[in-house]
Design an enzyme around this catalytic site. Sequence first.
Site, short mmCIF file in Angstrom:
data_model
loop_
_atom_site.label_atom_id
_atom_site.label_comp_id
_atom_site.label_asym_id
_atom_site.label_seq_id
_atom_site.Cartn_x
_atom_site.Cartn_y
_atom_site.Cartn_z
N ILE A 1 14.72 -17.22 -14.97
CA ILE A 1 13.59 -17.65 -14.13
C ILE A 1 12.50 -18.41 -14.89
O ILE A 1 11.56 -18.92 -14.27
CB ILE A 1 12.93 -16.46 -13.42
CG1 ILE A 1 12.33 -15.48 -14.43
CG2 ILE A 1 13.90 -15.79 -12.48
CD1 ILE A 1 11.42 -14.44 -13.80
N TYR A 2 12.60 -18.53 -16.22
CA TYR A 2 11.55 -19.24 -16.96
C TYR A 2 11.64 -20.73 -16.66
O TYR A 2 12.65 -21.36 -16.92
CB TYR A 2 11.70 -19.01 -18.45
CG TYR A 2 11.46 -17.61 -18.94
CD1 TYR A 2 10.90 -16.64 -18.11
CD2 TYR A 2 11.82 -17.22 -20.23
CE1 TYR A 2 10.69 -15.35 -18.56
CE2 TYR A 2 11.60 -15.94 -20.69
CZ TYR A 2 11.05 -15.00 -19.86
OH TYR A 2 10.85 -13.71 -20.32
N THR A 3 10.61 -21.44 -16.11
CA THR A 3 9.38 -20.82 -15.65
C THR A 3 9.13 -21.25 -14.20
O THR A 3 8.51 -22.27 -13.94
CB THR A 3 8.18 -21.27 -16.50
OG1 THR A 3 8.24 -22.71 -16.67
CG2 THR A 3 8.18 -20.64 -17.85
N LYS B 1 18.22 -13.00 -19.16
CA LYS B 1 18.01 -11.96 -18.14
C LYS B 1 18.37 -12.47 -16.75
O LYS B 1 18.35 -13.68 -16.50
CB LYS B 1 16.54 -11.51 -18.14
CG LYS B 1 15.97 -11.19 -19.51
CD LYS B 1 14.52 -10.75 -19.41
CE LYS B 1 13.84 -10.80 -20.76
NZ LYS B 1 13.55 -12.18 -21.20
#
Length: 339
Positions: free
Chosen positions: A53-55, A88
């Site tokens: 999910i970054y960013t 992640k």
Amino acid sequence: MTTYRKLGRSGLHLFPIGLGSMQFGWSADEATSQQIMDRYYAAGGNFIDTADIYTTWTAGNPGGVSEEIIGRWMKARGNRDDIVIATKVRGAMGERGAEGRKSIHQREGLSRRWIIKACEDSLRRLQTDHIDLYQAHAIDNQTPIEETLSAFTELVQRGYVRYIGCSNYSAWRLMQALWTSDRKGLESFVSIQPEYSLLTPTRANFERELQRVCVEYGIGVIPWSPLGGGMLTGKYKRGQPLPESVRADENAARRFSDRNFDVVETLETVAQRHDAKPAQVALAWLLSTPAMTAPIIGANSVAQLDDLLGTVNLTLSEDDITEINKASDWERARTELEF
């Protein structure tokens, strides 16, 4: 010579300072991000942590940008086998609001469907055939833990993932996962990534129960925000306005308290004795704690990274640690509040 630390009961050995990458493509552009990774690697660093999910919280970013930057860097340097890559899964991917909440729910969580899809996408962005440490970014209350661990196990069996870990799990959630793995014969978490620093109440949140679970069951600890969002660097001063910074906003102010400023000032005192920086002392203290493997730091420049890498050459005395513990003693803080 730097001693690499074993991650829990896994076969991974990590440089004692992990490099976080949340800032890549956000507060550090790609050229700066690659310079930071070059410097970290040259110093002996081998542990880079990211997330799919970054960013996504920045405009026009659907996620995956940090992974893509890391993937291009590893391919250009030809050093994939030297790097321990941790990423992640859990958070919502895609630009939020454009397609509606329903579609977002189809692209997040810890279901078997999403874990396998997300892993394949991360492998593509990272330009690698395996992820060394694949972590559940946070708990998913909508998915049974058995389904999550079964999906992780399948990824290990496929060769896509070497080890699995979790992030932001409470002690009872971690125990539930460990018990389920043992009972069902599934892959087991080897690490946890909690928020952990000297600040109150962050220190108490980890040490009250979670730390004991990690020690008892051999879970490696790789904490995020080990410098309390920058507060433990000493850049925020008691009674003074916030400095100009991408991340110096109302989120920093929530950490301001007399007790936390006492901790910062103690770090400054200890740092002076060692000709070091307060941030280095804060990280060295973490490295002295039970079950600790490698705090994960972020840097927006090579100069900022160099300051933090100095931690590996700093050894605190027992008196230093006692002084720091006294200033940040959450048990004493709780007692004082009760009276």
